[in-house]
Design an enzyme around this catalytic site. Structure first.
Site, short mmCIF file in Angstrom:
data_model
loop_
_atom_site.label_atom_id
_atom_site.label_comp_id
_atom_site.label_asym_id
_atom_site.label_seq_id
_atom_site.Cartn_x
_atom_site.Cartn_y
_atom_site.Cartn_z
N GLY A 28 -13.58 20.35 45.51
CA GLY A 28 -12.71 20.78 46.59
C GLY A 28 -13.35 21.87 47.44
CG LEU A 30 -13.01 18.68 50.09
CD1 LEU A 30 -12.34 17.33 50.35
CD2 LEU A 30 -14.15 18.51 49.10
CG HIS A 34 -17.51 18.28 49.92
ND1 HIS A 34 -17.28 19.57 50.35
CD2 HIS A 34 -17.92 18.39 48.64
CE1 HIS A 34 -17.53 20.42 49.37
NE2 HIS A 34 -17.92 19.74 48.32
N GLY A 146 -24.70 14.79 46.34
CA GLY A 146 -25.49 15.42 47.40
C GLY A 146 -26.86 15.85 46.89
CE LYS A 148 -25.84 23.65 48.56
NZ LYS A 148 -24.84 24.07 47.60
CB SER A 184 -22.73 25.83 50.09
OG SER A 184 -22.16 26.35 48.90
NE ARG A 186 -20.21 29.22 43.63
CZ ARG A 186 -20.39 28.18 42.80
NH1 ARG A 186 -21.25 27.22 43.12
NH2 ARG A 186 -19.73 28.11 41.66
P1 AMP Z 1 -19.13 20.51 44.96
O1 AMP Z 1 -17.74 20.35 45.47
O2 AMP Z 1 -19.82 21.74 45.43
O3 AMP Z 1 -19.21 20.28 43.47
O4 AMP Z 1 -19.95 19.33 45.60
C1 AMP Z 1 -19.53 18.00 45.50
C2 AMP Z 1 -20.63 17.10 45.99
O5 AMP Z 1 -20.91 17.39 47.35
C3 AMP Z 1 -21.93 17.28 45.21
O6 AMP Z 1 -22.51 16.01 44.96
C4 AMP Z 1 -22.75 18.11 46.16
O7 AMP Z 1 -24.14 17.94 45.99
C5 AMP Z 1 -22.30 17.57 47.50
N1 AMP Z 1 -22.62 18.51 48.58
C6 AMP Z 1 -22.31 19.83 48.62
N2 AMP Z 1 -22.82 20.39 49.75
C7 AMP Z 1 -23.46 19.41 50.43
C8 AMP Z 1 -24.19 19.35 51.66
N3 AMP Z 1 -24.37 20.43 52.42
N4 AMP Z 1 -24.72 18.16 52.04
C9 AMP Z 1 -24.55 17.05 51.28
N5 AMP Z 1 -23.87 17.04 50.10
C10 AMP Z 1 -23.33 18.20 49.68
#
Ligand code: AMP
Length: 294
Positions: A28, A30, A34, A146, A148, A184, A186
């Site tokens: 989340g 988002l 995402h 991602g 990333k 991100s 964060r």
């Molecule tokens: P998270 O919610 O941070 O756990 O991320 C969920 C998914 O989104 C993971 O597979 C991340 O690698 C992907 N993700 C996060 N930031 C990016 C970004 N800037 N570009 C592409 N994918 C991303």
């Protein structure tokens, strides 16, 4: 878009995707990164399933589990607008019904303790465990991750192969702000001065790639990047050049590489990476032959 919160509801829906769903696991908070994963899934599948679950198992004791952004309503609105079919938003009892310390956990040796794993003990075990359970619940044909989070992508690829889970794992390129900063959840923690500094991480990696492709020794590129980050006020955990396919230390023959970095700006830990190809350097014999004939 259907919003489901229980395993029971998810299982009732599952026959409708006949083993051809694209799945995007998230925590989340988002952003457009995402949504890029959702779009990749939509391009290849009739049904797109997204999960939003802040997984306690992957946070360290002093990390930001309690303060991690929880933006359910706006997340749901964004996903509906992006054409998602099913949003799974489970509570802890649905993911860890026997309690998170009692349930089976998944550990991928090697990769789990390397790079980010070295600085975040237990993190990748938490990630592998939750993704294994989510894959068992959703049973997608493809899981979109991602690039990333490059190490996470490679680790999940390995876990899915080792456990023969039957899904394809696809890495999606990193979405960035105009100044290069990788999107991100964060990033919203960054104060204005730190936000202004943050793209230096990306620029440092871009310059490192330029130096490595020009033939500079990889160890020297890594060291120079650490020094540059420190000079700008980052506290870097690591900068490392690895083989792209499995994050092993590259041998002289490896061409497909990735440079990865993690660095803190104040209390915020940023990660980023760049894939690149090392040019073929003619070996001594070839060079000698070329000189003779040339
Ligand atoms: P998270 O919610 O941070 O756990 O991320 C969920 C998914 O989104 C993971 O597979 C991340 O690698 C992907 N993700 C996060 N930031 C990016 C970004 N800037 N570009 C592409 N994918 C991303």
């Amino acid at each position: 878009m259907k919003i489901v919160r229980t395993v029971h509801e998810l299982e009732a829906l599952r026959p409708s995707w006949r083993q051809d769903a694209g799945f995007v696991p998230t925590m989340g908070g988002l952003h457009d990164g995402h949504i890029a994963l959702v779009e990749a899934a939509r391009a290849h599948h009739n049904v797109v399933v997204v999960s939003v679950y802040v997984n306690p198992l992957q946070f360290g004791l002093h990390e930001d589990f309690n303060t991690y952004p929880r933006t359910e309503e706006s997340d749901a609105a964004r996903l509906a607008a992006a054409g998602v079919d099913v949003l799974f938003m489970p509570g802890d009892d649905e993911i860890y019904p026997r309690g998170r310390n009692q349930q089976t956990q998944v550990y991928v040796p090697g990769l789990s303790d390397d790079l980010c794993g070295h600085f975040r003990p237990g993190h990748f075990q938490g990630v592998a465990t939750v993704v294994a359970r989510l894959l068992g619940l959703v049973r997608p044909s493809t899981c979109y991750l991602g690039k990333k989070d490059y190490q996470q992508w490679r680790l999940i690829e390995l876990m899915v192969a080792d456990l023969h889970l039957g899904a394809t794992v696809t890495g999606v390129p990193t979405l960035r702000e105009a100044d290069g900063l990788a999107l991100s959840t964060r990033n919203r923690y960054l104060s204005d001065p730190y936000r202004a500094l943050a793209p230096t991480l990306y620029q440092t990696l871009r310059d490192a790639v330029a130096r490595a492709t020009a033939g500079e020794a990889l160890a020297s590129v890594e060291r120079a990047s650490m020094v540059r980050l420190e000079g700008h006020g980052f506290v870097p955990d690591y900068v490392a050049v690895r083989r792209a396919a499995d994050l092993a230390s590259p041998s002289a023959e490896d061409r497909d590489l990735v440079i990865l970095a993690a660095a803190r700006l104040g209390a915020t830990r940023l990660i980023d990476n760049q894939e690149f190809q090392r040019p073929l350097v003619p070996d001594q014999g070839c060079l000698h032959d070329a000189l003779k004939t040339g």
